[in-house]
Design an enzyme around this catalytic site. Structure first.
Site, PDB file in Angstrom:
ATOM      1  N   ASP A  92       0.712  -1.176   0.108  1.00  0.00           N
ATOM      2  CA  ASP A  92      -0.024  -0.131   0.085  1.00  0.00           C
ATOM      3  C   ASP A  92       0.939   1.287   0.034  1.00  0.00           C
ATOM      4  O   ASP A  92       0.577   2.333  -0.659  1.00  0.00           O
ATOM      5  CB  ASP A  92      -0.949  -0.118   1.169  1.00  0.00           C
ATOM      6  CG  ASP A  92      -2.117  -0.662   1.010  1.00  0.00           C
ATOM      7  OD1 ASP A  92      -2.481  -1.133  -0.282  1.00  0.00           O
ATOM      8  OD2 ASP A  92      -3.024  -0.752   1.917  1.00  0.00           O
ATOM      9  N   HIS A 134      -5.346   8.732   6.534  1.00  0.00           N
ATOM     10  CA  HIS A 134      -5.172   7.366   7.249  1.00  0.00           C
ATOM     11  C   HIS A 134      -3.812   7.567   8.160  1.00  0.00           C
ATOM     12  O   HIS A 134      -3.615   6.674   8.812  1.00  0.00           O
ATOM     13  CB  HIS A 134      -4.939   6.229   6.247  1.00  0.00           C
ATOM     14  CG  HIS A 134      -6.223   5.928   5.704  1.00  0.00           C
ATOM     15  ND1 HIS A 134      -7.497   5.637   6.322  1.00  0.00           N
ATOM     16  CD2 HIS A 134      -6.598   5.787   4.324  1.00  0.00           C
ATOM     17  CE1 HIS A 134      -8.607   5.401   5.299  1.00  0.00           C
ATOM     18  NE2 HIS A 134      -7.889   5.503   4.225  1.00  0.00           N
ATOM     19  N   GLY A 142      -2.729   2.919   4.559  1.00  0.00           N
ATOM     20  CA  GLY A 142      -3.532   3.237   3.334  1.00  0.00           C
ATOM     21  C   GLY A 142      -2.919   4.328   2.451  1.00  0.00           C
ATOM     22  O   GLY A 142      -3.826   5.432   2.138  1.00  0.00           O
ATOM     23  N   ASP A 170     -15.038  10.650   2.389  1.00  0.00           N
ATOM     24  CA  ASP A 170     -14.238   9.704   1.543  1.00  0.00           C
ATOM     25  C   ASP A 170     -14.749   8.587   2.015  1.00  0.00           C
ATOM     26  O   ASP A 170     -15.684   8.207   2.840  1.00  0.00           O
ATOM     27  CB  ASP A 170     -12.807   9.652   1.942  1.00  0.00           C
ATOM     28  CG  ASP A 170     -11.910   9.002   0.995  1.00  0.00           C
ATOM     29  OD1 ASP A 170     -11.823   7.604   1.033  1.00  0.00           O
ATOM     30  OD2 ASP A 170     -10.964   9.436   0.702  1.00  0.00           O
ATOM     31  N   HIS A 172     -13.544   5.661   2.469  1.00  0.00           N
ATOM     32  CA  HIS A 172     -12.786   4.952   3.326  1.00  0.00           C
ATOM     33  C   HIS A 172     -12.893   5.761   4.934  1.00  0.00           C
ATOM     34  O   HIS A 172     -12.661   6.980   4.823  1.00  0.00           O
ATOM     35  CB  HIS A 172     -11.270   4.856   3.227  1.00  0.00           C
ATOM     36  CG  HIS A 172     -11.117   4.034   1.887  1.00  0.00           C
ATOM     37  ND1 HIS A 172     -11.099   4.502   0.581  1.00  0.00           N
ATOM     38  CD2 HIS A 172     -10.751   2.579   1.743  1.00  0.00           C
ATOM     39  CE1 HIS A 172     -10.908   3.595  -0.058  1.00  0.00           C
ATOM     40  NE2 HIS A 172     -10.705   2.471   0.434  1.00  0.00           N
ATOM     41  N   ASP A 259     -14.033   8.672  -3.806  1.00  0.00           N
ATOM     42  CA  ASP A 259     -14.014   7.445  -4.417  1.00  0.00           C
ATOM     43  C   ASP A 259     -15.306   6.575  -3.964  1.00  0.00           C
ATOM     44  O   ASP A 259     -15.273   5.422  -3.879  1.00  0.00           O
ATOM     45  CB  ASP A 259     -12.812   6.516  -3.438  1.00  0.00           C
ATOM     46  CG  ASP A 259     -12.548   7.136  -1.980  1.00  0.00           C
ATOM     47  OD1 ASP A 259     -13.372   7.846  -1.679  1.00  0.00           O
ATOM     48  OD2 ASP A 259     -11.776   6.488  -1.463  1.00  0.00           O
ATOM     49  N   TYR A 303      -9.891   7.021  -7.441  1.00  0.00           N
ATOM     50  CA  TYR A 303      -8.813   6.051  -8.047  1.00  0.00           C
ATOM     51  C   TYR A 303      -9.435   5.866  -9.520  1.00  0.00           C
ATOM     52  O   TYR A 303      -8.644   5.139 -10.231  1.00  0.00           O
ATOM     53  CB  TYR A 303      -8.619   4.948  -7.367  1.00  0.00           C
ATOM     54  CG  TYR A 303      -8.301   5.368  -5.851  1.00  0.00           C
ATOM     55  CD1 TYR A 303      -6.990   5.732  -5.712  1.00  0.00           C
ATOM     56  CD2 TYR A 303      -9.244   5.051  -4.969  1.00  0.00           C
ATOM     57  CE1 TYR A 303      -6.689   5.906  -4.328  1.00  0.00           C
ATOM     58  CE2 TYR A 303      -8.859   5.412  -3.550  1.00  0.00           C
ATOM     59  CZ  TYR A 303      -7.606   5.809  -3.461  1.00  0.00           C
ATOM     60  OH  TYR A 303      -7.197   6.304  -2.021  1.00  0.00           O
TER      61      TYR A 303
END
Length: 388
Positions: A92, A134, A142, A170, A172, A259, A303
């Site tokens: 990652d 992150h 991340g 986000d 995440h 994302d 992404y």
């Protein structure tokens, strides 16, 4: 409403580059900047240069030993034990040359945005190079090395003594920022994200509410896979409005990962540009209603670099600059410049999203299910906490 706004940019942002096949690609920022310029929304007098964050500023959040490890990783490299300890050299977050310097400029860009707003030079400021939510105190995670959002909030607390509302949309969970302020009653965090049952980092449950004096100032709204615009916008609007009225911040800091879009290859949410229109519009309105316009926005995940991120992020700047979103066709000059490089056909308009409907499960069923889940989640995580 015409607003004075600052756009933070430098080609140094492109130096934050893991490798050519890595999904986190800062070329997204260049694509967005060029789209804004071709649409006549961004000029040189809007742009401010980032600075490099100092060691002292990074240490507001990160351990000195970790910062030294980042420097070493980008220079001579880390041992296997050091890589494991600090989360650098993983799939990652692989090491790359001068990673400390590149990461420090992303943090410095967010601090430049903070100073532009809080020193009264701009109503709003946007740093698309930021949003690395992150990053932890002593570990990369991340795709995130230094946590610019957390550093910026600590910086605001120490230099300006203001209460901060952090809103993270986000896909995440914004774990690194949440944990940095989990016991702080002067920082309120709200994260709306895909449930950790399916997605990294696996945290962000509704019962993560803060500890000690910070209990009651951490809000998490995990949403299910296949969530569409209606459900996402409903929960975002309801939560943001209730929390900002409850907390009464002095400044709003938003993380704007792109994302949750249905084109994104790493997540399972199914929103369209309608959601990315609504996100900055509400932030803008509430910043003016509660914070005298003080709003700092960051980038984040995203992404589907060619089709989604430039349009989503450009709308943040459009709202900051003009008070509204862009409609109609994208500038043909932008399309012609980038189509040759893009492996995908670029969209023709700001809202050219062709729905990709999965056969199982049926999206109508999922949408109805999510409405019920989100209603109960809001009742527990927001209403019970604010109105016990």
């Amino acid at each position: 409403m015409m607003c004075q706004a600052a756009f933070v940019y430098s080609t140094k942002f492109l130096d934050y580059h893991f490798h050519s096949d890595h999904p986190f690609n800062q070329k997204r920022i260049l694509l967005t900047k060029d789209l804004l310029e071709k649409a006549h929304l961004l000029s040189e007098n809007n742009i401010i240069e980032p600075r490099r964050a100092t060691q002292e500023e990074l240490e507001l959040v990160h351990d000195k030993a970790y910062i030294n490890a980042v420097s070493k990783a980008g220079d001579t490299g880390l041992s296997e034990d050091e890589s494991m300890e600090y989360g650098i050299g993983t799939e990652d977050t692989p090491a790359f040359p001068n990673m400390h310097e590149a990461s420090s400029y992303l943090v410095g860009g967010t601090l430049a945005a903070v100073d532009a707003v809080l020193q009264g030079k701009s109503d709003h400021a946007l740093n698309l190079g930021g949003g690395l939510h992150h990053g932890c105190k002593r570990k990369a995670s991340g795709f995130c090395i230094y946590n610019d959002g957390a550093v910026a909030i600590k910086y605001i607390r120490e230099k300006y003594d203001l209460r901060v509302l952090y809103v993270d949309t986000d896909a995440h969970h914004g774990d690194g920022v949440q944990w940095a302020f989990y016991d702080d009653p002067n920082v309120c965090t709200l994260s709306i994200h895909e449930t950790g049952r399916y997605l990294f980092p696996g945290t962000g449950q509704v019962n993560e509410r803060g500890i000690k004096e910070g209990h009651g100032y951490s809000f998490n709204l995990p949403i299910d896979a296949f969530t569409e615009d209606e459900s996402f916008i409903d929960v975002y609007e309801a939560a943001f409005r209730q929390i900002v009225d409850y907390f009464r911040p002095d400044v709003i800091l938003t993380q704007n990962g792109a994302d949750s879009h249905m084109y994104d290859p790493l997540t399972h949410l199914c929103t369209t540009m309608a959601t990315f229109d609504h996100i900055p519009m509400l932030a803008h309105d509430l910043a003016h209603q509660y914070c005298n316009g003080r709003w700092i926005a960051l980038g984040g995940g995203g992404y589907d670099m060619w089709r989604t991120v430039p349009r989503a992020w450009a709308q943040i700047w459009s709202v900051m600059k003009t008070g509204g979103i862009q409609q109609g066709m994208l500038p043909p000059e932008w399309q012609s410049r980038w189509q040759a490089e893009s492996p995908l056909t670029l969209p023709g308009s700001w809202h050219d999203d062709q729905r990709m409907v999965p056969t199982i499960p049926r999206k109508a069923d999922i949408t109805e299910k999510n409405k019920k889940i989100l209603e109960s989640t809001l009742k527990y995580a927001i209403n019970k906490q604010i109105h016990p």
